[in-house]
Write a protein that holds these residues in place. Structure first.
Motif, PDB file in Angstrom:
ATOM      1  N   ILE A   8       0.866  -1.187   0.000  1.00  0.00           N
ATOM      2  CA  ILE A   8       0.000   0.000   0.000  1.00  0.00           C
ATOM      3  C   ILE A   8       0.899   1.232   0.000  1.00  0.00           C
ATOM      4  CG2 ILE A   8      -1.734   1.312   1.291  1.00  0.00           C
ATOM      5  CD1 ILE A   8      -2.896  -1.254   2.290  1.00  0.00           C
ATOM      6  N   CYS A   9       0.643   2.132  -0.920  1.00  0.00           N
ATOM      7  CA  CYS A   9       1.480   3.324  -1.003  1.00  0.00           C
ATOM      8  C   CYS A   9       1.130   4.283   0.126  1.00  0.00           C
ATOM      9  CB  CYS A   9       1.306   4.021  -2.344  1.00  0.00           C
ATOM     10  SG  CYS A   9       2.336   5.494  -2.457  1.00  0.00           S
ATOM     11  N   ALA A  10       2.156   4.645   0.902  1.00  0.00           N
ATOM     12  CA  ALA A  10       1.944   5.562   2.022  1.00  0.00           C
ATOM     13  C   ALA A  10       2.544   6.928   1.708  1.00  0.00           C
ATOM     14  CB  ALA A  10       2.569   4.989   3.291  1.00  0.00           C
ATOM     15  N   GLY A  11       2.906   7.143   0.437  1.00  0.00           N
ATOM     16  CA  GLY A  11       3.430   8.443   0.014  1.00  0.00           C
ATOM     17  C   GLY A  11       2.401   9.526   0.289  1.00  0.00           C
ATOM     18  N   THR A  12       2.866  10.776   0.399  1.00  0.00           N
ATOM     19  CA  THR A  12       1.966  11.840   0.844  1.00  0.00           C
ATOM     20  C   THR A  12       0.748  11.983  -0.053  1.00  0.00           C
ATOM     21  OG1 THR A  12       3.847  12.941   1.833  1.00  0.00           O
ATOM     22  CG2 THR A  12       1.878  14.275   1.548  1.00  0.00           C
ATOM     23  N   SER A  13       0.929  11.834  -1.371  1.00  0.00           N
ATOM     24  CA  SER A  13      -0.207  11.986  -2.276  1.00  0.00           C
ATOM     25  C   SER A  13      -1.247  10.896  -2.030  1.00  0.00           C
ATOM     26  CB  SER A  13       0.281  11.962  -3.728  1.00  0.00           C
ATOM     27  OG  SER A  13      -0.817  12.113  -4.584  1.00  0.00           O
ATOM     28  N   CYS A  14      -0.799   9.665  -1.950  1.00  0.00           N
ATOM     29  CA  CYS A  14      -1.743   8.565  -1.705  1.00  0.00           C
ATOM     30  C   CYS A  14      -2.338   8.657  -0.308  1.00  0.00           C
ATOM     31  CB  CYS A  14      -1.064   7.216  -1.892  1.00  0.00           C
ATOM     32  SG  CYS A  14      -0.753   6.860  -3.626  1.00  0.00           S
ATOM     33  N   TYR A  15      -1.518   9.089   0.629  1.00  0.00           N
ATOM     34  CA  TYR A  15      -1.993   9.213   2.006  1.00  0.00           C
ATOM     35  C   TYR A  15      -3.144  10.219   2.067  1.00  0.00           C
ATOM     36  CZ  TYR A  15      -2.060   9.936   7.003  1.00  0.00           C
ATOM     37  OH  TYR A  15      -2.477  10.031   8.293  1.00  0.00           O
ATOM     38  N   ILE A  42       4.904   1.360   1.139  1.00  0.00           N
ATOM     39  CA  ILE A  42       5.838   1.724   0.084  1.00  0.00           C
ATOM     40  C   ILE A  42       5.745   3.237  -0.081  1.00  0.00           C
ATOM     41  CG2 ILE A  42       4.178   1.349  -1.789  1.00  0.00           C
ATOM     42  CD1 ILE A  42       6.619  -0.142  -3.177  1.00  0.00           C
ATOM     43  N   THR A  43       6.823   3.880  -0.529  1.00  0.00           N
ATOM     44  CA  THR A  43       6.799   5.340  -0.492  1.00  0.00           C
ATOM     45  C   THR A  43       6.210   5.988  -1.739  1.00  0.00           C
ATOM     46  OG1 THR A  43       9.058   5.450  -1.300  1.00  0.00           O
ATOM     47  CG2 THR A  43       8.771   5.468   1.086  1.00  0.00           C
ATOM     48  N   CYS A  44       6.262   5.315  -2.883  1.00  0.00           N
ATOM     49  CA  CYS A  44       5.610   5.885  -4.068  1.00  0.00           C
ATOM     50  C   CYS A  44       5.526   4.813  -5.144  1.00  0.00           C
ATOM     51  CB  CYS A  44       6.378   7.094  -4.611  1.00  0.00           C
ATOM     52  SG  CYS A  44       5.529   7.936  -5.975  1.00  0.00           S
ATOM     53  N   LEU A  45       4.398   4.749  -5.806  1.00  0.00           N
ATOM     54  CA  LEU A  45       4.245   3.786  -6.896  1.00  0.00           C
ATOM     55  C   LEU A  45       4.204   4.500  -8.248  1.00  0.00           C
ATOM     56  CD1 LEU A  45       1.702   1.334  -5.229  1.00  0.00           C
ATOM     57  CD2 LEU A  45       3.995   0.721  -6.018  1.00  0.00           C
ATOM     58  N   LYS A  46       4.617   5.723  -8.237  1.00  0.00           N
ATOM     59  CA  LYS A  46       4.712   6.537  -9.468  1.00  0.00           C
ATOM     60  C   LYS A  46       3.372   6.660 -10.202  1.00  0.00           C
ATOM     61  CE  LYS A  46       9.174   7.048  -8.906  1.00  0.00           C
ATOM     62  NZ  LYS A  46       9.024   7.126  -7.449  1.00  0.00           N
ATOM     63  N   ALA A  47       2.333   6.721  -9.455  1.00  0.00           N
ATOM     64  CA  ALA A  47       1.019   6.971 -10.067  1.00  0.00           C
ATOM     65  C   ALA A  47       0.279   7.982  -9.208  1.00  0.00           C
ATOM     66  CB  ALA A  47       0.239   5.668 -10.187  1.00  0.00           C
ATOM     67  N   CYS A  48       1.039   8.883  -8.585  1.00  0.00           N
ATOM     68  CA  CYS A  48       0.452   9.873  -7.681  1.00  0.00           C
ATOM     69  C   CYS A  48      -0.652  10.620  -8.441  1.00  0.00           C
ATOM     70  CB  CYS A  48       1.479  10.885  -7.207  1.00  0.00           C
ATOM     71  SG  CYS A  48       3.145  10.261  -7.016  1.00  0.00           S
ATOM     72  N   GLY A  49      -1.651  11.063  -7.752  1.00  0.00           N
ATOM     73  CA  GLY A  49      -2.732  11.769  -8.429  1.00  0.00           C
ATOM     74  C   GLY A  49      -3.877  10.834  -8.747  1.00  0.00           C
ATOM     75  N   PRO A  52      -5.667   6.445  -3.836  1.00  0.00           N
ATOM     76  CA  PRO A  52      -4.536   5.684  -3.311  1.00  0.00           C
ATOM     77  C   PRO A  52      -4.210   4.453  -4.160  1.00  0.00           C
ATOM     78  CG  PRO A  52      -6.492   5.312  -1.951  1.00  0.00           C
ATOM     79  CD  PRO A  52      -6.863   6.333  -2.987  1.00  0.00           C
ATOM     80  N   ASN A  53      -2.916   4.190  -4.274  1.00  0.00           N
ATOM     81  CA  ASN A  53      -2.461   3.081  -5.114  1.00  0.00           C
ATOM     82  C   ASN A  53      -1.970   1.896  -4.288  1.00  0.00           C
ATOM     83  OD1 ASN A  53      -2.772   4.479  -7.668  1.00  0.00           O
ATOM     84  ND2 ASN A  53      -1.118   5.792  -6.947  1.00  0.00           N
ATOM     85  N   VAL A  54      -2.216   0.721  -4.853  1.00  0.00           N
ATOM     86  CA  VAL A  54      -1.821  -0.518  -4.190  1.00  0.00           C
ATOM     87  C   VAL A  54      -1.166  -1.398  -5.253  1.00  0.00           C
ATOM     88  CG1 VAL A  54      -2.705  -2.575  -3.015  1.00  0.00           C
ATOM     89  CG2 VAL A  54      -3.790  -0.373  -2.611  1.00  0.00           C
TER      90      VAL A  54
ATOM     91  N   ILE B 369       6.210  17.273  -2.911  1.00  0.00           N
ATOM     92  CA  ILE B 369       7.001  16.820  -1.759  1.00  0.00           C
ATOM     93  C   ILE B 369       6.350  15.581  -1.160  1.00  0.00           C
ATOM     94  CG2 ILE B 369       7.748  17.404   0.601  1.00  0.00           C
ATOM     95  CD1 ILE B 369       7.937  20.345  -0.343  1.00  0.00           C
ATOM     96  N   ASN B 370       7.129  14.516  -1.059  1.00  0.00           N
ATOM     97  CA  ASN B 370       6.643  13.265  -0.491  1.00  0.00           C
ATOM     98  C   ASN B 370       7.353  13.019   0.834  1.00  0.00           C
ATOM     99  OD1 ASN B 370       6.019  10.621   0.171  1.00  0.00           O
ATOM    100  ND2 ASN B 370       6.244   9.856  -1.929  1.00  0.00           N
ATOM    101  N   LEU B 371       6.618  13.184   1.921  1.00  0.00           N
ATOM    102  CA  LEU B 371       7.225  13.095   3.257  1.00  0.00           C
ATOM    103  C   LEU B 371       7.904  11.757   3.520  1.00  0.00           C
ATOM    104  CD1 LEU B 371       4.250  14.807   5.003  1.00  0.00           C
ATOM    105  CD2 LEU B 371       6.584  15.604   5.303  1.00  0.00           C
TER     106      LEU B 371
HETATM  107  S1  FES Z   1       2.530   8.808  -3.541  1.00  0.00           S
HETATM  108 FE1  FES Z   1       1.479   6.971  -3.981  1.00  0.00          FE
HETATM  109  S2  FES Z   1       1.956   6.733  -6.085  1.00  0.00           S
HETATM  110 FE2  FES Z   1       3.170   8.422  -5.550  1.00  0.00          FE
END
Ligand code: FES
Ligand code: SF4
Ligand code: SF4
Lengths: 77, 498
Positions: A8-15, A42-49, A52-54, B369-371
């Protein structure tokens, strides 16, 4: 027993778009199901926006909702 | 925190897009783009048609820019970029989005006997009731929800069903206006934000200062972020304050300060104030740190006003300390709270803007920015356990009791506390009447305290637990042991309302 890896992406965008709800949904699974899952952050799945991505079995699933995640796990177990 | 429904996602995408465009100097010319990027032709839809969806979006954009609803969005963007903020209340009903909630407020039940008297029909000023299928029938198109029929029916056959926003408002500040849209009575509203979280259509929103803050940063002003203690775990359980600090600096903020430090000042001052005034000058004292609670007292129990502590809130204490050191500082409070936006407006000497955690996260996303990808640098807090505990219900009360044990061991504190505006109102009334034996009362508008605030991003249970761990790991135990806070107070400053 081999576990199903669920990333599960926990990056700020997905969060911001609700990844915490997905994690919470997994934690509500009955113990026998939950034990079959290896939950990884995971920190980013490169599909931000489109979060949430899994990622399950190498496939990135976008715009996830708790219901769809549980369904996807069901299908993959 | 709101559950992240599709509507919440959409609101957050708007905030992130507004931030992204403003950061890239594109807001003036491209604000219209948001209408097509956030609501796509084939995307999910909550309204009858894409035109309606976009009309709602325009309301959202106006509120996000702190401009009056109904302003042309290009003009609204230009005003926001100039730093303008429209007058008026923070919490607003978006008229396009509040689609006369499909709940029918008054409903005829099976208890209707189709009696001969037809009191209901006679009582309805709009002639909205007729008899159909052997019972009374309310024509939803004509009904103005005045409730006369319910009162008139001798069998109690007409019941009232309230809307989610009305149910959420403990202060009964929301009613249906003549057009059946929700309307907030600002003479009663404490701007707590509970209705925003409750509305499933996202039809109630609060104004944001995102663009104004970005402009201040772009103008190379020294913009200080002061963060509320509820920040623990707001950006994910693994994200630490050190990472947030680095992210804020990358974004262009000048420095980060913890409001927990101001809370230590407040603990010391409030304890002294209590010892000096209770019971000699007044029978009891109540806290002043929650602005929605203070506003409730002001509007609903004005006779209790003089019992509210004169000590400023931790936000104001922290900001005053910064302004004393740097008179050109632009101070931005970042927290879980919507009511703080109102408190900020009332303290223009020290608070320039207020953002919620939700808004800050959207700004980070807008800035790319990605924390989670920032390395953590150890952040050393300058507050005590007391200061951090203010975020959780009961924290202020305990801090004052502990501190009194040190500063004024002879006084007797009979504490009581409540969460939720309705409960606070009731308890305070009882204390005032003498029905409840207490002389120190903590009032928190949000259930759980600020960790349950409307601008949070994590579940109140998770944050409460994380906060507890964090509090226990803090080195300085009590506010009186925080030498820096003691020194700041001694240097002099304004820690009380005039
Ligand atoms: S923050 Fe989840 S895909 Fe980039
Ligand atoms: S008091 Fe709170 S719930 Fe009631 S209208 Fe105001 S902001 Fe909404
Ligand atoms: S409890 Fe905290 S978050 Fe809620 S209104 Fe009061 S100060 Fe704001």
């Amino acid at each position: 027993m081999e576990q199903l890896v669920v990333e599960i992406c926990a990056g700020t965008s997905c969060y911001l778009l609700g990844s915490q709800d997905l994690i919470d949904a997994l934690e509500t699974l009955p113990p026998d199901k939950r034990s079959k899952i290896d939950l990884r952050g995971i920190t980013c799945l490169k599909a931000c926006g489109h979060g949430p991505n899994v990622r399950i079995k190498g496939v990135v699933l976008s715009n996830m909702t708790p219901d769809r995640l549980l369904q996807a796990i069901e299908d993959n177990l | 925190m709101a559950q992240v429904t599709e509507v919440v996602k959409l609101q957050r995408k708007v905030l992130a897009e507004v931030s992204r465009l403003a950061l890239h100097d594109k807001l003036a010319d491209h604000v219209e783009d948001i209408l097509t990027t956030v609501v796509t032709e084939d995307g999910p839809r909550y309204r009858c048609c894409i035109h309606k969806e976009r009309a709602v979006l325009k309301d959202r954009i106006n509120v996000a820019l702190s401009q009056p609803i109904g302003t042309d969005i290009t003009e609204a963007a230009a005003n926001a970029l100039n730093g303008e903020v429209a007058d008026g209340s923070i919490v607003r009903v978006l008229p396009e989005a509040c689609d006369r909630c499909p709940i029918d407020k008054f409903m005829v039940t099976d208890a209707c006997r189709n009696c001969l008297a037809h009191h209901c029909i006679a009582s309805c000023p709009k002639k909205a009731i007729m008899v159909a299928g052997n019972r009374a029938y309310i024509d939803k198109m004509t009904c103005v929800e005045c409730g006369m029929c319910k009162k008139s029916c001798p069998y109690g056959a007409i019941i009232e069903i309230s809307r989610p926003c009305e149910r959420a408002c403990d202060l009964k500040a929301i009613t249906a206006a003549a057009d059946r849209r929700a309307a907030i009575d600002y003479d009663k509203c404490a701007q707590c934000g509970a209705c925003k979280i409750a509305c499933p259509f996202g039809a109630i929103s609060d104004r944001t200062y995102i663009v104004q803050v970005i402009q201040a940063i772009k103008a190379k002003k020294r913009v200080y972020a002061i963060v509320a203690p509820a920040i623990v775990s707001q950006f994910g359980v693994k994200v630490k304050l050190g990472q947030v600090k680095t992210a804020l600096i990358q974004f262009g903020f000048h420095a980060l300060h913890e409001v927990a430090f101001g809370a230590d000042i407040v603990t010391l001052e409030e304890t002294k104030e209590f010892a000096a005034t209770v019971p000699t000058d007044r029978a009891y004292m109540t806290t002043s740190c929650c602005p929605a609670y203070v506003e409730m007292v002001d509007k609903h129990l004005p006779q209790c006003g003089e019992y509210v502590s004169s000590t400023v809130s931790p936000m104001v204490a922290t900001a005053r300390m910064i302004k004393a050191e740097d008179k050109d500082a632009v101070v931005v409070f970042i927290g879980p709270c919507i009511a703080k936006k109102v408190e900020g407006q009332k303290n223009p000497d020290c608070i320039d803007y207020v953002l919620t955690f939700e808004e800050l996260a959207a700004m980070f996303v807008g800035a790319g920015i990605n924390l989670t990808e920032i390395t953590d640098t150890l952040y050393e807090t300058d507050a005590s356990r007391h200061g951090h505990s203010f975020a959780s219900a009961g924290g202020v009360m305990k801090s004052v009791i502990d501190t009194a044990g040190v500063l004024a061991p002879d006084i007797t504190i009979k504490p009581h506390r409540a969460e939720g505006l309705g409960n606070c109102k009731q308890a305070l009334q009882q204390i005032a009447k003498g029905d409840l034996d207490a002389n120190f009362f903590e009032g928190m508008a949000c259930v759980g305290g600020c960790v349950g605030g409307p601008g949070t991003l994590n579940d109140v249970r998770i944050t409460t637990k994380m906060l507890e761990t964090h509090v226990n790991a803090t080195k300085t135990v009590m506010a009186p042991e925080n030498q820096k806070a003691v020194d700041v107070i001694e240097k002099g400053g304004h820690w009380h309302k005039e």
